[in-house]
Design a protein around this motif. Structure first.
Motif, PDB file in Angstrom:
ATOM      1  N   LYS A 247      -3.845   7.123  21.221  1.00  0.00           N
ATOM      2  CA  LYS A 247      -3.298   6.573  20.070  1.00  0.00           C
ATOM      3  C   LYS A 247      -3.263   5.277  20.018  1.00  0.00           C
ATOM      4  CE  LYS A 247      -0.230   7.987  16.322  1.00  0.00           C
ATOM      5  NZ  LYS A 247       1.122   8.916  15.863  1.00  0.00           N
TER       6      LYS A 247
ATOM      7  N   TYR B 173      -8.285   5.282  17.063  1.00  0.00           N
ATOM      8  CA  TYR B 173      -8.550   4.341  16.006  1.00  0.00           C
ATOM      9  C   TYR B 173      -9.486   3.430  16.766  1.00  0.00           C
ATOM     10  CZ  TYR B 173      -4.271   6.549  14.901  1.00  0.00           C
ATOM     11  OH  TYR B 173      -3.143   7.626  14.648  1.00  0.00           O
TER      12      TYR B 173
ATOM     13  N   ASP C 134     -10.940   3.191   2.637  1.00  0.00           N
ATOM     14  CA  ASP C 134     -10.222   4.314   2.641  1.00  0.00           C
ATOM     15  C   ASP C 134     -10.817   5.569   2.553  1.00  0.00           C
ATOM     16  OD1 ASP C 134      -7.577   3.380   3.213  1.00  0.00           O
ATOM     17  OD2 ASP C 134      -7.128   3.185   0.792  1.00  0.00           O
TER      18      ASP C 134
ATOM     19  N   ALA D 247       0.093   1.696   9.380  1.00  0.00           N
ATOM     20  CA  ALA D 247       0.063   3.072   8.522  1.00  0.00           C
ATOM     21  C   ALA D 247      -0.900   4.026   8.565  1.00  0.00           C
ATOM     22  CB  ALA D 247      -0.261   2.224   7.077  1.00  0.00           C
ATOM     23  N   ILE D 248      -1.997   3.723   9.152  1.00  0.00           N
ATOM     24  CA  ILE D 248      -3.256   4.731   9.638  1.00  0.00           C
ATOM     25  C   ILE D 248      -2.537   5.507  10.757  1.00  0.00           C
ATOM     26  CG2 ILE D 248      -4.539   3.453  11.417  1.00  0.00           C
ATOM     27  CD1 ILE D 248      -5.609   5.840   8.397  1.00  0.00           C
TER      28      ILE D 248
ATOM     29  N   TYR E 297       0.517   6.165  11.346  1.00  0.00           N
ATOM     30  CA  TYR E 297       1.570   7.276  10.834  1.00  0.00           C
ATOM     31  C   TYR E 297       0.976   8.328   9.971  1.00  0.00           C
ATOM     32  CZ  TYR E 297       5.331   4.173  12.319  1.00  0.00           C
ATOM     33  OH  TYR E 297       6.148   3.342  13.131  1.00  0.00           O
ATOM     34  N   ASP E 298      -0.318   8.273   9.407  1.00  0.00           N
ATOM     35  CA  ASP E 298      -0.910   9.382   8.473  1.00  0.00           C
ATOM     36  C   ASP E 298      -1.886   9.839   9.135  1.00  0.00           C
ATOM     37  OD1 ASP E 298      -1.705  10.757   6.487  1.00  0.00           O
ATOM     38  OD2 ASP E 298      -1.630   9.312   4.950  1.00  0.00           O
ATOM     39  N   ASP E 299      -1.673  11.104  10.002  1.00  0.00           N
ATOM     40  CA  ASP E 299      -2.832  11.611  10.899  1.00  0.00           C
ATOM     41  C   ASP E 299      -3.856  12.311   9.923  1.00  0.00           C
ATOM     42  OD1 ASP E 299      -3.027  11.386  13.559  1.00  0.00           O
ATOM     43  OD2 ASP E 299      -2.997  13.680  13.891  1.00  0.00           O
ATOM     44  N   GLN E 300      -3.397  12.708   9.033  1.00  0.00           N
ATOM     45  CA  GLN E 300      -4.497  13.703   7.977  1.00  0.00           C
ATOM     46  C   GLN E 300      -5.147  12.582   7.448  1.00  0.00           C
ATOM     47  OE1 GLN E 300      -2.430  15.902   5.204  1.00  0.00           O
ATOM     48  NE2 GLN E 300      -4.306  16.756   4.185  1.00  0.00           N
ATOM     49  N   LYS E 301      -4.772  11.630   7.042  1.00  0.00           N
ATOM     50  CA  LYS E 301      -5.765  10.628   6.266  1.00  0.00           C
ATOM     51  C   LYS E 301      -6.748   9.828   7.448  1.00  0.00           C
ATOM     52  CE  LYS E 301      -5.992   5.862   3.832  1.00  0.00           C
ATOM     53  NZ  LYS E 301      -4.805   5.136   3.164  1.00  0.00           N
ATOM     54  N   ALA E 302      -6.229   9.374   8.692  1.00  0.00           N
ATOM     55  CA  ALA E 302      -7.083   8.999   9.665  1.00  0.00           C
ATOM     56  C   ALA E 302      -8.141   9.790  10.073  1.00  0.00           C
ATOM     57  CB  ALA E 302      -6.273   8.696  10.895  1.00  0.00           C
ATOM     58  N   LYS E 303      -8.004  11.189  10.282  1.00  0.00           N
ATOM     59  CA  LYS E 303      -8.769  12.126  10.527  1.00  0.00           C
ATOM     60  C   LYS E 303      -9.914  12.213   9.369  1.00  0.00           C
ATOM     61  CE  LYS E 303      -9.344  16.725  12.604  1.00  0.00           C
ATOM     62  NZ  LYS E 303      -8.721  18.056  13.143  1.00  0.00           N
TER      63      LYS E 303
END
Length: 252
Positions: free
Chosen positions: A66, A124, A166, A187-188, A190-196
């Motif tokens: 991470k 990332y 995005d 921000a990315i 903290y937002d695992d769903q968005k990152a994936k």
């Protein structure tokens, strides 16, 4: 500088003149790395295209490191962003220069070097431009991790219009604004769903539009349009060589 004939190029930018050439007169063609790249552990694009996603798929999302990871040479305007990582006061960043000198592990580069396969171990990834464009972006996207693209000078390859902030990449343009960069990385994180989601879409982009067949199709269409400008029928030169041999300097 205006020119009367099309100029083929791997990259261009509207941020500043491309070696004195008008960017509107530059026709973008696939970079030589779509054939073969001599950097360590890369080689033929066809092979990487087939093997890297399989390597990435074996590394579960939850098991990836991470951190925002980048390695690169001291070229271009990479100092500001890399210096943020090399302070080592943010545990979420693993951003370092490498040196092309003998290390304990390999005699060609420093010990902090990472192969493109090792990039896939990170959640990332960061992509930075060099003196002009950097051809590494397509390899990073194949890992399926979200890529932060530091696009300060807006260098582009022929396929960059497919990049959507995005959606399949994270574009960062605010050079000098460390707070915004940290906000983006945190921000990315903290937002695992968005990152994936972004990582998956980036990988899908490359697999759909940058396969060997897709690249050749684009190149073929460019040459078909270019042929329409000729007032004579071109013939193959007796000393002609394959394009990949010419670009790389030796036969693949």
């Amino acid at each position: 500088m205006k020119h009367n004939v099309p100029v083929f190029g791997f990259t261009k930018t509207r941020h500043k003149p491309t070696w004195g050439l008008d960017p509107d007169g530059i026709i973008l063609i696939p970079c030589f790395t779509f054939s073969i790249f001599t950097a360590p552990r890369i080689g033929k694009w066809r092979t990487i295209f087939e093997t890297l996603p399989k390597i990435a798929d074996k590394i579960k999302w939850e098991n990836r490191v991470k951190k925002v990871m980048w390695r690169g040479a001291r070229t271009g305007d990479r100092w500001w962003l890399t210096e943020i990582g090399e302070r080592k006061n943010d545990s979420s960043l693993d951003i370092q220069f490498i040196d092309w000198k003998s290390g304990k592990i390999n005699r060609h580069y420093s010990d902090n070097f990472k192969t493109v396969q090792q990039y896939c171990q990170y959640k990332y990834l960061l992509h930075q431009e060099g003196w002009s464009y950097s051809n590494r972006l397509k390899y990073l996207l194949l890992c399926g991790s979200p890529v932060i693209y530091a696009n300060f000078y807006e260098w582009e390859e022929y396929w960059y219009h497919l990049l959507k902030h995005d959606y399949n990449i994270l574009v960062f343009k605010d050079k000098g604004n460390e707070k915004l960069f940290k906000n983006l990385t945190h921000a990315i994180g903290y937002d695992d769903q968005k990152a994936k989601f972004i990582g998956t879409n980036g990988k899908a982009l490359v697999e759909k539009y940058l396969s060997e067949q897709a690249v050749l199709c684009y190149f073929r269409n460019v040459l078909i349009e270019y042929e329409k400008l000729f007032t004579y029928k071109p013939v193959k030169h007796p000393n002609a060589m394959k394009i990949d041999e010419f670009l790389v300097g030796y036969s693949s």
